[in-house]
Design a protein around this motif. Structure first.
Motif, PDB file in Angstrom:
ATOM      1  N   ALA A  86      -0.916  -0.600  15.198  1.00 46.27           N
ATOM      2  CA  ALA A  86       0.314  -1.160  14.621  1.00 46.27           C
ATOM      3  C   ALA A  86       0.659  -0.535  13.276  1.00 46.27           C
ATOM      4  CB  ALA A  86       0.159  -2.667  14.461  1.00 46.27           C
ATOM      5  N   ILE A  87      -0.233   0.313  12.745  1.00 52.19           N
ATOM      6  CA  ILE A  87       0.006   0.856  11.402  1.00 52.19           C
ATOM      7  C   ILE A  87       0.942   2.060  11.456  1.00 52.19           C
ATOM      8  CG2 ILE A  87      -1.071   1.924   9.378  1.00 52.19           C
ATOM      9  CD1 ILE A  87      -3.515   0.258   9.878  1.00 52.19           C
ATOM     10  N   GLY A  88       2.085   1.909  10.816  1.00 54.39           N
ATOM     11  CA  GLY A  88       3.040   3.015  10.713  1.00 54.39           C
ATOM     12  C   GLY A  88       3.676   3.396  12.031  1.00 54.39           C
TER      13      GLY A  88
ATOM     14  N   GLU B  53      -7.005   4.555   7.678  1.00 58.26           N
ATOM     15  CA  GLU B  53      -6.769   5.984   7.421  1.00 58.26           C
ATOM     16  C   GLU B  53      -7.974   6.598   6.719  1.00 58.26           C
ATOM     17  OE1 GLU B  53      -2.994   5.479   5.468  1.00 58.26           O
ATOM     18  OE2 GLU B  53      -2.133   4.851   7.381  1.00 58.26           O
TER      19      GLU B  53
ATOM     20  N   GLU C  16      -5.804  -5.242  10.214  1.00 60.39           N
ATOM     21  CA  GLU C  16      -4.774  -4.240  10.484  1.00 60.39           C
ATOM     22  C   GLU C  16      -5.095  -3.524  11.796  1.00 60.39           C
ATOM     23  OE1 GLU C  16      -2.652  -2.957   6.711  1.00 60.39           O
ATOM     24  OE2 GLU C  16      -4.415  -1.702   6.836  1.00 60.39           O
TER      25      GLU C  16
ATOM     26  N   ASN D 183       0.874  -1.174   0.000  1.00 63.97           N
ATOM     27  CA  ASN D 183       0.000   0.000   0.000  1.00 63.97           C
ATOM     28  C   ASN D 183       0.912   1.225   0.000  1.00 63.97           C
ATOM     29  OD1 ASN D 183      -1.835   2.027   0.449  1.00 63.97           O
ATOM     30  ND2 ASN D 183      -2.309   1.442   2.571  1.00 63.97           N
TER      31      ASN D 183
ATOM     32  N   LYS E   6       0.165   4.228  -0.316  1.00 60.49           N
ATOM     33  CA  LYS E   6      -0.499   5.416   0.269  1.00 60.49           C
ATOM     34  C   LYS E   6      -0.242   6.635  -0.620  1.00 60.49           C
ATOM     35  CE  LYS E   6       0.110   3.361   4.772  1.00 60.49           C
ATOM     36  NZ  LYS E   6      -0.034   3.509   6.198  1.00 60.49           N
TER      37      LYS E   6
ATOM     38  N   LEU F  75      -0.494  -6.965   4.259  1.00 58.83           N
ATOM     39  CA  LEU F  75      -0.709  -5.674   3.601  1.00 58.83           C
ATOM     40  C   LEU F  75       0.385  -4.773   4.174  1.00 58.83           C
ATOM     41  CD1 LEU F  75      -2.293  -3.822   1.732  1.00 58.83           C
ATOM     42  CD2 LEU F  75      -3.940  -3.434   3.554  1.00 58.83           C
ATOM     43  N   ILE F  76       1.222  -4.275   3.282  1.00 53.17           N
ATOM     44  CA  ILE F  76       2.470  -3.652   3.709  1.00 53.17           C
ATOM     45  C   ILE F  76       2.492  -2.178   3.320  1.00 53.17           C
ATOM     46  CG2 ILE F  76       4.998  -3.920   3.623  1.00 53.17           C
ATOM     47  CD1 ILE F  76       3.512  -6.566   4.310  1.00 53.17           C
TER      48      ILE F  76
ATOM     49  N   GLY G 211       4.810   1.076   4.806  1.00 55.82           N
ATOM     50  CA  GLY G 211       6.156   1.643   4.695  1.00 55.82           C
ATOM     51  C   GLY G 211       7.155   0.742   3.971  1.00 55.82           C
TER      52      GLY G 211
ATOM     53  N   HIS H 200      -9.532   1.075   4.512  1.00 52.49           N
ATOM     54  CA  HIS H 200      -8.283   1.262   5.265  1.00 52.49           C
ATOM     55  C   HIS H 200      -8.570   2.180   6.456  1.00 52.49           C
ATOM     56  CE1 HIS H 200      -4.207   2.411   6.313  1.00 52.49           C
ATOM     57  NE2 HIS H 200      -3.801   1.336   5.651  1.00 52.49           N
TER      58      HIS H 200
ATOM     59  N   GLY I 107      -1.729  -6.707   8.524  1.00 52.21           N
ATOM     60  CA  GLY I 107      -1.054  -5.449   8.212  1.00 52.21           C
ATOM     61  C   GLY I 107      -0.782  -4.652   9.470  1.00 52.21           C
ATOM     62  N   GLY I 108       0.376  -3.988   9.501  1.00 53.67           N
ATOM     63  CA  GLY I 108       0.738  -3.160  10.650  1.00 53.67           C
ATOM     64  C   GLY I 108       2.199  -3.383  10.977  1.00 53.67           C
ATOM     65  N   SER I 109       3.054  -2.507  10.400  1.00 53.54           N
ATOM     66  CA  SER I 109       4.503  -2.563  10.655  1.00 53.54           C
ATOM     67  C   SER I 109       5.103  -3.930  10.350  1.00 53.54           C
ATOM     68  CB  SER I 109       4.810  -2.127  12.090  1.00 53.54           C
ATOM     69  OG  SER I 109       4.375  -0.799  12.297  1.00 53.54           O
ATOM     70  N   CYS I 110       4.576  -4.568   9.337  1.00 44.87           N
ATOM     71  CA  CYS I 110       5.154  -5.838   8.892  1.00 44.87           C
ATOM     72  C   CYS I 110       6.424  -5.500   8.104  1.00 44.87           C
ATOM     73  CB  CYS I 110       4.131  -6.554   8.011  1.00 44.87           C
ATOM     74  SG  CYS I 110       4.682  -8.177   7.483  1.00 44.87           S
TER      75      CYS I 110
HETATM   76  C1  PEP Z   1      -0.930  -0.036   5.940  1.00 40.96           C
HETATM   77  O1  PEP Z   1      -1.016   1.173   5.787  1.00 40.96           O
HETATM   78  O2  PEP Z   1      -1.772  -0.780   5.435  1.00 40.96           O
HETATM   79  C2  PEP Z   1       0.192  -0.546   6.735  1.00 40.96           C
HETATM   80  C3  PEP Z   1       0.163  -1.778   7.130  1.00 40.96           C
HETATM   81  O3  PEP Z   1       1.218   0.337   6.996  1.00 40.96           O
HETATM   82  P1  PEP Z   1       2.623  -0.006   7.692  1.00 40.96           P
HETATM   83  O4  PEP Z   1       3.118  -1.302   7.099  1.00 40.96           O
HETATM   84  O5  PEP Z   1       3.513   1.142   7.347  1.00 40.96           O
HETATM   85  O6  PEP Z   1       2.371  -0.146   9.157  1.00 40.96           O
END
Ligand code: PEP
Length: 251
Positions: free
Chosen positions: A172-174, A98, A168, A9, A11, A233-234, A236, A96, A212-215
Motif C-alpha cells: 500500500a506504500i506509494g 524502504e 504499513e 514522512n 522521504k 504515517l503519511i 506522499g 521503514h 501507513g500506506g496511501s493514506c
Molecule cells: C510511507 O512511506 O510511510 C507511506 C505511507 O507512504 P505513502 O503515504 O506515500 O503511501
C-alpha cells in the motif's frame, strides 16, 4: 490514554528551502486550528535543525527518518541517535520498509537502533508490515508479529511504552492502494492483542498504532474512525500542506 498522531514522512524529497517553506506552511495552518492529534514532521537529516526552529505550534514535533545502529566513530555517512537528539528532534522513524528493502535493515540492526534511540531520549516510530505475497499467502499476521517480537520484545514494559508502531502494508506504500479500513483495524487489533500478551493490558491500550500506506484526505476519516487505528504515517500526502492538514483534520 494513548495519543493520536499524524506523522509525515518526507522521504528523500524537498531541498532545505522547500522543506522550510513546507514546515512554515504546515505550522501556520496548524496554529489556526485546534488539532485533535499530535503532528510529526519526518524530515531528511539535513533539514531537522531548521525545521525545528521553524515550527512553534504546540502540537508539532520533528522526526528523523533513521539513525545509526552504532554509538559513534568510524562509520562514514552515518548519523547517530545522539546526533539526531542534539538537533532538537523528538522522534525517529525506524524500520521503514524502504530501509528494510533497499538498505538491508534486519530485525537485529533495528533492535540496536531502537535501543540507541531510546537511550538518547528519542521516541521511535517503528514500522512493520507485510509484502503482497505474504498477505496473499495468508501469512501477514505472522510476519508482522515476528517483526515486532524480534526487534522490540527484549524491551521492558517501561521502555516499550515509548514506542509508537506504524503498520504499513508494503503493497500500500506509494501505490495508491490503501488497505481497507477493515483490513487496517483487523491488523491493528491483532498487534494490540500481541502487546497485551507480552506486556499486559495497560501497555497495549496505551500504545499508539498508526496506519501507513496511501493514506490521504479522502480515506483518512474512515481509517482513523477504527478503534485501534490511532493515526497515520503519511508519505506522499505529507508533501503538500493542504493535503497534510486535511488528514490532520480527519480527527
Ligand atoms: C510511507 O512511506 O510511510 C507511506 C505511507 O507512504 P505513502 O503515504 O506515500 O503511501
Amino acid at each position: 490514554m494513548r495519543k493520536n498522531i499524524v506523522a509525515g514522512n518526507w522521504k528523500m524529497n524537498l531541498t532545505l528551502q522547500e522543506g522550510i517553506a513546507l514546515a512554515k506552511d504546515v505550522n501556520s495552518r496548524v496554529s489556526a486550528i485546534s488539532p485533535k492529534c499530535e503532528i510529526v514532521l519526518g524530515t531528511p537529516f539535513t533539514h531537522i535543525t531548521e525545521v525545528v526552529k521553524t515550527v512553534d505550534a504546540p502540537k508539532i514535533s520533528v522526526a528523523a527518518q533513521n539513525c545509526a545502529n552504532k554509538v559513534s566513530g568510524a562509520y562514514t555517512g552515518e548519523v547517530s541517535a545522539a546526533m539526531v537528539k542534539s538537533t532538537g528532534a523528538q522522534y525517529v522513524i525506524l524500520g521503514h520498509s524502504e530501509r528494510r528493502a533497499y538498505y538491508g535493515e534486519t530485525s537485529e540492526t533495528l533492535k540496536e537502533k531502537t535501543d540507541l534511540a531510546l537511550a538518547n531520549g528519542l521516541l521511535p516510530i517503528f514500522c512493520i508490515g507485510e509484502v503482497l505475497e505474504e498477505r496473499e499467502a495468508g501469512k501477514h499476521f505472522d510476519v508482522v508479529k515476528q517483526q515486532i517480537k524480534e526487534a522490540l520484545f527484549h524491551l521492558s514494559a517501561e521502555a516499550f511504552g515509548k514506542i509508537v508502531l506504524a503498520y504499513e502494508p508494503v503493497w500500500a506504500i506509494g501505490t495508491g492502494k490503501t488497505a481497507s479500513a477493515a483490513q487496517a483495524q483487523e491488523m491493528h487489533a491483532v498487534i494490540r492483542g500481541l502487546l497485551k500478551e507480552q506486556y499486559g493490558a495497560e501497555v497495549a491500550d496505551n500504545c499508539t498504532i498508526l496506519y501507513g500506506g496511501s493514506c490521504n484526505a479522502g480515506n483518512a476519516k474512515e481509517l482513523f474512525s477504527n478503534p485501534d487505528v490511532d493515526g497515520g504515517l503519511i508519505g506522499g500526502a505529507s508533501l503538500k500542506a493542504e493535503d497534510f492538514l486535511a488528514i490532520i483534520s480527519a480527527f
